[in-house]
Motif scaffolding. Structure first.
Motif, PDB file in Angstrom:
ATOM      1  N   VAL A  11       0.851  -1.191   0.000  1.00 29.21           N
ATOM      2  CA  VAL A  11       0.000   0.000   0.000  1.00 29.21           C
ATOM      3  C   VAL A  11       0.884   1.237   0.000  1.00 29.21           C
ATOM      4  N   GLU A  12       0.531   2.204  -0.836  1.00 30.72           N
ATOM      5  CA  GLU A  12       1.265   3.469  -0.870  1.00 30.72           C
ATOM      6  C   GLU A  12       0.765   4.381   0.247  1.00 30.72           C
ATOM      7  N   ASN A  13       1.680   5.063   0.897  1.00 29.64           N
ATOM      8  CA  ASN A  13       1.323   5.905   2.042  1.00 29.64           C
ATOM      9  C   ASN A  13       0.892   7.302   1.597  1.00 29.64           C
ATOM     10  N   ASN A  14       0.013   7.345   0.595  1.00 28.10           N
ATOM     11  CA  ASN A  14      -0.515   8.634   0.140  1.00 28.10           C
ATOM     12  C   ASN A  14      -1.939   8.813   0.674  1.00 28.10           C
ATOM     13  N   TRP A  15      -2.579   9.907   0.244  1.00 25.17           N
ATOM     14  CA  TRP A  15      -3.916  10.197   0.770  1.00 25.17           C
ATOM     15  C   TRP A  15      -4.915   9.103   0.433  1.00 25.17           C
ATOM     16  N   GLN A  17      -4.099   5.967  -0.280  1.00 22.95           N
ATOM     17  CA  GLN A  17      -3.556   4.656   0.106  1.00 22.95           C
ATOM     18  C   GLN A  17      -3.819   3.620  -1.002  1.00 22.95           C
ATOM     19  N   ASP A  18      -3.279   3.926  -2.166  1.00 21.36           N
ATOM     20  CA  ASP A  18      -3.433   3.053  -3.330  1.00 21.36           C
ATOM     21  C   ASP A  18      -2.751   1.712  -3.092  1.00 21.36           C
ATOM     22  N   GLU A  19      -3.414   0.652  -3.510  1.00 24.80           N
ATOM     23  CA  GLU A  19      -2.875  -0.693  -3.353  1.00 24.80           C
ATOM     24  C   GLU A  19      -2.145  -1.139  -4.618  1.00 24.80           C
ATOM     25  N   ASP A  88      -1.670   3.460  11.946  1.00 25.69           N
ATOM     26  CA  ASP A  88      -2.130   4.639  11.206  1.00 25.69           C
ATOM     27  C   ASP A  88      -1.484   5.912  11.740  1.00 25.69           C
ATOM     28  N   LEU A  91       2.056   5.991  10.453  1.00 30.71           N
ATOM     29  CA  LEU A  91       2.100   6.234   9.011  1.00 30.71           C
ATOM     30  C   LEU A  91       1.913   7.715   8.679  1.00 30.71           C
ATOM     31  N   LYS A  96       5.367  10.216   2.350  1.00 29.61           N
ATOM     32  CA  LYS A  96       4.211   9.776   1.565  1.00 29.61           C
ATOM     33  C   LYS A  96       4.561   8.788   0.458  1.00 29.61           C
TER      34      LYS A  96
END
Length: 239
Positions: A11-15, A17-19, A88, A91, A96
């Motif tokens: 999972v990307e740690n962006n807003w 949280q794209d998998e 969370d 993170l 990001k």
């Protein structure tokens, strides 16, 4: 190293949280990169102290604000938190562009066992082939900062081809003055084949010099014999 996360979900740690869950996505983000696994917990005081140091280290190697070409580096946070809320919270403080495993993913514990992580924070550094460069690079990152990555890159013989001309790549010398220390530190053995080749070359060189000397002696002997015969002929003619 890509195999470590194939058939897994990062999972990307962006807003949003794209998998990243397809083979193509995993290969695209991890292939030909130094992989850093960051084992930590939000409840760990040392982890909280190390977090800004790691963030600064990572952004100076990845953010266009600091560097023209982002380095071939991937950072994956492996949470050892006791709750999803703790993960969370941690993170939110991480960069990001960091990747992470979902809290309910049991693979977190498998990675902890695989790399024998007992204390946190722990930073495991892996070569692109999956072998371990450093079992825990926390102290190195704190002491040397971004210079660590240069040493990792050279030890892994990782070459950034994306922006290099063919001539530059062909003429590239990956060795540096820090190589002897780096080889000892990261336990990379010297190339014994080079030593063997050098010894064979020296033997061949000595043999060639001996052969040249022998050839010169043979030429000298042949010249003397020829002159001697010509001298004998001249004596016979005068008689």
């Amino acid at each position: 190293m890509v195999d470590l996360f194939l058939n897994r979900v990062l999972v990307e740690n962006n807003w949003d949280q794209d998998e990243l869950n397809t083979e193509r996505e995993i290969i695209g983000i991890l292939e030909n990169r130094i992989l850093v696994l960051f084992f930590a917990s939000a409840e760990c005081g040392k982890c909280q102290e190390f977090l800004p140091v790691l963030n600064d280290f990572f952004k100076r190697l990845k953010d266009p604000v600091y560097i023209e070409y982002p380095k071939l580096l991937a950072l994956v946070y492996v949470s050892l938190d006791q709750s999803e809320a703790q993960q969370d919270r941690f993170l939110k403080e991480l960069h990001k562009k960091v990747l992470f495993l979902a809290f309910d993913d049991p693979y977190r514990k498998e990675l902890q066992a695989k790399f024998k992580v007992k204390d946190v924070p722990t930073v495991v550094v892996l070569r692109p082939d999956g072998s371990v460069l450093s079992p825990n690079a926390v102290q190195d990152i704190c002491r040397f900062g971004c210079d660590c990555f240069r040493d990792w890159q050279e030890s892994a013989e990782l070459i950034e081809r994306s922006f290099m001309l063919n001539e530059e790549f062909d003429n590239l010398n990956m060795r540096s003055v820090t190589e002897p220390v780096r080889r000892l530190k990261y336990k990379t053995e010297d190339d014994k084949r080079k030593k063997t080749w050098w010894k064979l070359w020296e033997k061949g060189k000595d043999r060639s010099e001996e052969e040249e000397e022998e050839e010169e002696e043979e030429v000298k002997d042949a010249t003397l014999d020829r002159k001697r015969k010509e001298g004998d002929k001249g004596t016979w003619w005068r008689r």
